[in-house]
Design a protein around this motif. Structure first.
Motif: not given
Length: 279
Positions: A86-87, A135-136, A142-145, A278-279
């Motif tokens: 993701x990074x 990402x989760x 909606x949860x993604x938003x 979250x880093x």
């Protein structure tokens, strides 16, 4: 019971307001201020905004712009702050946008977020509740938003901290973002803070997002309305510090005088020193 922080119309409005808040923070920056280092390793204020543009552009189905041949070709995987795929994705967008001026970047931010507003306005409840990659992991759109709101809200704080200005850290946007943040804390208390089974951990949160969060550690850690016995440890800290520790923007050791422990101080300190997720 429906989570009000996931309600489609309200959440899309808060996300739109969040983009406006970021734009307002950087609206009058000169080129030097745009390049101010942020709390995020390797990124300036410019880069933080470029990252938001990249993610929202990707959600519109777009790819990063082509590499500027006048710029060095950097293998982003070799950068010390790039630790996962993701990074890598985020860094490619930042690298490709970095040659722009701050003025042009802000124009691009406005263009991209306006198109995202229109795209979100076209969603109905069925699309909002449909499962999508995020990402989760797989979750509702909606949860993604709400994850996006949390990310953008944290980046507003990053920009404000970098520029040395204060912003309102409470209100509806912050409440929704904090709901996303707080959902991970029970897992963090056990996985990173190593709270043993039977522990009762209270975060006495002060400041703009004041509340008491009670976490019972049994077979798994979970929030409870209250404990039947006294807390094993109560950790008292400001909401702004709480989210910055969870976001890996700072460390508990840098804020020893701002965190209070009642009960098992050794456990409390260990949890506070290992909140970053979250880093």
């Amino acid at each position: 019971m429906t989570d009000p922080t996931l309600e489609r119309i309200g959440l899309t409005a808060r996300l739109s307001e969040q983009w406006d808040a970021i734009a307002a923070l950087v609206a009058d920056l000169d080129e030097t201020r745009w390049r101010t280092p942020s709390p995020l390793p390797g990124w300036t204020v410019f880069d933080v905004v470029a990252h938001v543009i990249g993610t929202e552009s990707w959600l519109l189905g777009e790819k990063p712009p082509a590499q500027d041949p006048a710029q060095p070709n950097v293998d982003v995987r070799t950068l010390p702050h790039v630790r996962h795929e993701t990074a890598v994705f985020n860094e490619i967008w930042v690298q490709r946008l970095r040659p722009l001026s701050g003025v042009r970047l802000l124009e691009l931010f406005g263009e991209v977020t306006e198109r995202r507003r229109k795209a979100l306005a076209a969603f109905g409840d069925t699309e909002w509740q449909a499962e999508t990659p995020s990402p989760i992991g797989p979750t509702s759109y909606g949860r993604f938003m709400r994850v996006r709101l949390f990310d953008c809200w944290m980046h507003e704080l990053d920009i404000a901290d970098a520029l040395g200005v204060r912003v309102d850290e409470g209100g509806p946007r912050a409440e929704s973002a904090f709901a996303e943040f707080a959902g991970s804390i029970p897992r963090v208390v056990v996985k990173l803070g190593k709270a043993p089974a039977g522990s009762r951990v209270t975060f006495a949160v002060t400041g703009p997002l004041a509340r008491n969060l009670h976490i019972q550690v049994a077979d798994r850690a979970a929030y409870v309305p209250a404990f039947d016995e006294p807390a094993t440890v109560e950790i008292r800290l400001d909401s702004g510090l709480f989210v910055r520790l969870g976001g890996g923007r700072s460390t508990a050791d840098d804020h020893r005088g701002e965190i209070e422990y009642t009960g098992d101080a050794e456990l409390g300190s260990r949890i506070a020193r290992n909140l970053a997720f979250t880093f």
